[in-house]
Design a protein around this motif. Structure first.
Motif, mmCIF file in Angstrom:
data_model
loop_
_atom_site.group_PDB
_atom_site.id
_atom_site.type_symbol
_atom_site.label_atom_id
_atom_site.label_comp_id
_atom_site.label_asym_id
_atom_site.label_seq_id
_atom_site.Cartn_x
_atom_site.Cartn_y
_atom_site.Cartn_z
ATOM 1 N N HIS A 158 3.644 -6.492 1.332
ATOM 2 C CA HIS A 158 4.080 -5.136 1.652
ATOM 3 C C HIS A 158 3.121 -4.114 1.040
ATOM 4 O O HIS A 158 2.846 -4.130 -0.135
ATOM 5 N N GLY A 159 2.609 -3.246 1.868
ATOM 6 C CA GLY A 159 1.705 -2.191 1.398
ATOM 7 C C GLY A 159 0.300 -2.660 1.092
ATOM 8 O O GLY A 159 -0.499 -1.899 0.560
ATOM 9 N N ALA A 160 -0.038 -3.888 1.430
ATOM 10 C CA ALA A 160 -1.347 -4.434 1.082
ATOM 11 C C ALA A 160 -2.495 -3.634 1.680
ATOM 12 O O ALA A 160 -3.542 -3.492 1.055
ATOM 13 N N LEU A 161 -2.312 -3.100 2.860
ATOM 14 C CA LEU A 161 -3.396 -2.396 3.518
ATOM 15 C C LEU A 161 -3.609 -0.989 2.974
ATOM 16 O O LEU A 161 -4.604 -0.349 3.284
ATOM 17 N N LYS A 162 -2.698 -0.515 2.143
ATOM 18 C CA LYS A 162 -2.864 0.811 1.533
ATOM 19 C C LYS A 162 -3.900 0.786 0.422
ATOM 20 O O LYS A 162 -4.458 1.811 0.083
#
Length: 160
Positions: A58-62
């Motif tokens: 979750h949120g890794a691409l941020k």
């Protein structure tokens, strides 16, 4: 398949080899089972996929650094990488230890706390397909390797 879908489903942290290995098993599993990558990437509990739902990815691409690792891993896999030896499954901790000890899955390697397997006694049909797929791939590789010296001889060159 987008990198966001993959990272949302199962990111192996920021370890390049770990993320690549997880993505390889995702692709290998879909090929072995005759399903789509999308189906295999779903959460097990409420979407009928493979992965246990949790906070992984979750949120890794941020995070730009983590995104770069994921994107690179995805590029490697889509280019045909095989660091897992055609593994189709992965697990960690106690489950991985039980699978290694019981032989229900055939252990290939461990990366960053995750263990990678191919089907074993727990799944005879996928195991048999896995063996046929890998036999065919190895046979093709050997045939290609044998073809090169024959082509060289036919061209009047010295074979290696």
């Amino acid at each position: 398949m987008t990198a966001d879908t993959v990272s949302r489903r199962r990111a192996q942290g920021s370890n390049p080899q770990g993320t690549q290995a997880v993505l390889e098993t995702l692709v290998n599993r879909s090929m072995n089972r005759g399903t789509s990558i999308e189906k295999e990437a779903r959460w097990h509990e409420n979407e009928g996929g493979y992965y246990q739902q949790g906070s992984m990815g979750h949120g890794a691409l941020k995070n730009p650094r983590h995104r770069a690792v994921l994107e690179h891993s995805l590029e490697q896999v889509l280019s045909g990488s095989n660091i897992t030896g055609n593994a189709t499954d992965n697990s960690s901790a106690g489950l991985a230890a039980r699978e290694k000890a019981s032989g229900t899955f055939r252990h290939h390697l461990d990366v960053n706390g995750e263990s990678f397997f191919s089907p074993g006694s727990a799944e005879p049909a996928p195991r048999d397909r896995w063996q046929r797929q890998n036999w065919a791939a190895e046979t093709m590789k050997a045939a290609e390797a044998a073809k090169k010296p024959a082509e060289m001889l036919a061209a009047g060159e010295a074979a290696p």
